[in-house]
Scaffold this active site. Structure first.
Site: not given
Ligand code: MV4
Length: 668
Positions: A200, A292, A116, A235
């Protein structure tokens, strides 16, 4: 072009890749585990090779074995699908080292996107917008806290080696920071063996919007627009759609160009997805890149009229991208729902079992795409067939249901209808949950964010309700097989109008479910059938059936539905719901009938209320012959075995004494 392709996967993606390969005249080699010996993907490929026991690590993850099979069968290329080895750089290298083509990106691109924080540092230099934060190597707690104070609370702590939401902490105040950091590092070191953390700005109510990118080996790279995948649970994506509701064209171009920049920054070749997290105001930030083809790729194919697996094969063979950016328009709207063998009412536990019955939605007529493409309006990508068992060893996906509409409204309507036509008997599914999601206010009005499911739990998981009279009426008619052959069946028993040789009579049928027993009264009158439950009585009549659908009129209400019998269990699909009713068959006690020398005698004093056979009739074991009413109960006198009814000794309305012979019966 390749002449033979090995598909290193299973389930729906293996079937889907095989379909495109076949259309392109490429022969296919399937690999399968012992648990998948009878699987659909084995059947649809030209050849199939067993590669090991059920466990993925002993089969679908055995890279070397897979490479050996490719060489032994003369396959020139290997398609990894998604999951399993699809993002395994070592496998990609090994495939190349074996002189074979890996249908996917270079291993170096996978490695560049694997960490990441390394990915974010790379994106920064490629002008790809990042969430305001710190993702450097300095991990001193005081330093990181200063960064958090600078960014502004709430902030999000993320394990750099983490993924899928694991190892994240929201910190609301500065004084909570160092405790949360220590906890996040402990989890990161135990889960990922690496306690590096990034900080972040925490986005409230974010949307997950991802861009499909495609690059060839000749320097071309395009974006095939976006997909909104905000509707997730823990997720795991549940619903995906393209295009993203409310996406202004200029922002679409900005996100697409950012995604292309991200792909170019890592020398990408092939299909890839750049995931962004976006605020409700539309500002967007790089999250990660998936190296992918994704599960949800069909919604992109439908609105752009492309076959992304064909693109993968052509690009892997060294050809240029089939289309340039200006040729990739958006036509209509597509939504995908992931149909799983899981039980939402039991915390989405996987539901293992056999697909005893599976009705899939009928494909709606083709619609012309903007560039003459014909996206099928309803598409079902599935790796299982009716009669298959859902294996406990792998992801319990049953199918992906993808619908296309000229706009989101039509796509929504088609998805709702298609989910109603998706009927499965034999295990629990998430179909009713998907239907409530699609028809719910939030999704229907595109009020989307990653917390949608959590926020609407009450409406998405309503308490189960007792079966309505309509569902019971459908079960009654299915019991008689009215849906099938009433029109030409002389058997008075099967006539739905219920008219009997003389006089009205009433009988009671009993079903039960988790709410208890339903004693459904049926009163046959010359004027027709009346059904009652808990004192509520309605006239009911069959008004027809289309295919498997039974159509009834219950009082003034139209009732439509499909009933699937699984033994004594009646699965009634009506009104978007699925009611599981177990029939309490009085015949089950047929053995209680005394037979004296072939005569069938009354088990107790009572009144004959129905005579269902005539002298000379040939009958089979268990077939209803006479119905008596005694002690407010009904008793069905059934054939004790196969044979002939030689004589019927009473008529409807006659009183009979205990032990009175009712019929003369001659066993076969
Ligand atoms: C975040 C966020 C809020 N703020 N980053 C979840 C796992 C990874 N895909 C990144 N994720 C998130 N990062 C910041 N700065 C909220 C999430 C998040 C999320 C993001 C995309 C799709 C589903 C999610 C479910 C919960 C939290």
């Amino acid at each position: 072009m390749f002449t033979k392709l090995l598909i290193a996967n299973r389930g729906e993606i293996a079937c889907r890749v095989a379909a495109t390969a076949r259309r392109m005249g490429i022969r296919t080699v399937a690999v399968y585990s012992e648990a998948d010996a009878g699987a659909k993907h084995v059947a649809v490929c030209d050849e199939a090779i067993l590669i090991g026991p059920a466990a993925a690590r002993d089969s679908y993850l055995r890279g070397q074995k897979i490479i050996e099979v490719a060489k032994a069968t003369g396959a020139q290329a290997i398609h990894p699908g998604y999951g399993f080895l699809s993002e395994n750089a070592e496998f990609a290298d090994a495939v190349h080292a074996a002189g074979l083509v890996f249908v996917g990106p270079p291993a170096a691109s996978m490695r560049a996107m694997g960490s990441k924080s390394a990915a974010k540092q790379l994106m920064e230099s490629a002008n790809v917008p990042l969430v305001p934060g710190y993702h450097g190597d300095e991990q001193d707690p005081a330093f990181l806290r200063e960064q958090a104070d600078r960014i502004g609370y709430p902030v999000l702590l993320k394990a750099s080696a983490g993924g899928g939401g694991k190892g994240m902490r929201v910190v609301e105040r500065s004084e909570d920071f160092e405790g949360a950091l220590a906890s996040c590092k402990r989890e990161a070191i135990s889960s990922f063996g690496d306690d590096k953390v990034l900080v972040e700005k925490y986005l409230i109510r974010p949307r997950h919007i991802e861009i499909q990118v495609f690059a060839d080996s000749l320097g071309n790279c395009v974006y095939l627009h976006e997909r909104d995948c905000s509707v997730q649970r823990r997720h795991q994506k549940v619903l995906e759609e393209a295009p993203a509701p409310g996406m202004p064209p200029e922002r679409r171009a900005a996100m697409g160009e950012a995604a292309v920049n991200a792909a170019r920054a890592v020398g990408y070749v092939g299909a890839g997805t750049v995931e962004f997290i976006a605020n409700q105001d539309g500002s967007f930030y790089f999250m990660e890149m998936n190296t992918r083809l994704q599960v949800e790729h069909p919604v992109t194919e439908m609105i752009t009229g492309t076959d992304l697996v064909e693109w993968q094969l052509r690009v892997a063979f060294g050809e240029a991208l089939p289309k340039q950016q200006h040729e990739l328009g958006i036509h209509g709207h597509a939504i995908e729902a992931r149909v799983y063998a899981e039980n939402p009412e039991k915390g989405f536990l996987p539901s293992i079992g056999t697909l005893r019955h599976m009705d899939v939605p009928r494909a709606v007529a083709f619609e012309l795409g903007s560039d003459g493409a014909n996206p099928a309006a309803v598409r079902v990508d599935s790796g299982v067939r009716e009669g298959d068992a859902i294996s406990p060893f792998y992801d319990p996906m049953i199918a992906k249901l993808i619908v296309w509409g000229v706009d989101r409204t039509q796509a929504l309507a088609r998805m709702s209808q298609a989910l109603s036509e998706f009927r499965i008997v034999g295990l629990a599914t998430n179909i009713a949950f998907l239907k409530r999601l699609v028809e719910g206010e939030a999704f229907a009005t595109a009020d989307l964010d990653t917390g949608l499911i959590e926020r609407h739990g009450a409406t998405l998981f309503p308490p189960a309700t007792p079966a309505p009279l309509g569902a019971l009426a459908l079960a009654v008619f299915a019991l008689r097989g009215d849906a099938a052959n009433a029109a030409n069946d002389p058997d008075p028993w099967s006539q739905a109008n219920g008219w009997r040789m003389n006089g009205d009579y009433r009988r009671v049928l009993s079903w039960s479910d988790e709410f208890g027993a339903y004693r459904v009264g049926l009163t046959y009158r010359r004027a027709g059938l009346e059904i009652d439950l808990d004192g509520q009585a309605q006239r009911v009549e069959r008004v027809g059936h289309t295919g498997d659908d039974l159509a009834l009129r219950l009082g003034e209400t139209a009732v439509q539905g499909v009933v699937r019998r699984d033994g004594d269990v009646f699965h009634v699909f009506t009104g978007g719901g699925h009611f599981t009713l177990t029939y309490n068959d009085p015949m089950a006690h047929a053995g209680e009938v005394e037979t004296l020398g072939g005569r069938l005698t009354a088990p107790m004093p009572g009144k004959v209320v129905a005579v269902l056979v005539q002298a000379g009739a040939t009958v089979v074991k268990g077939e209803p012959l006479v119905i008596m009413e005694a002690m407010k109960m009904e008793h069905t006198i059934a054939a004790p075995g196969d044979g002939v009814v030689e004589d019927v000794l009473y008529e409807v309305g006659d009183q009979v004494a205990d032990g009175a012979p009712l019929l003369a019966f001659k066993a076969a």
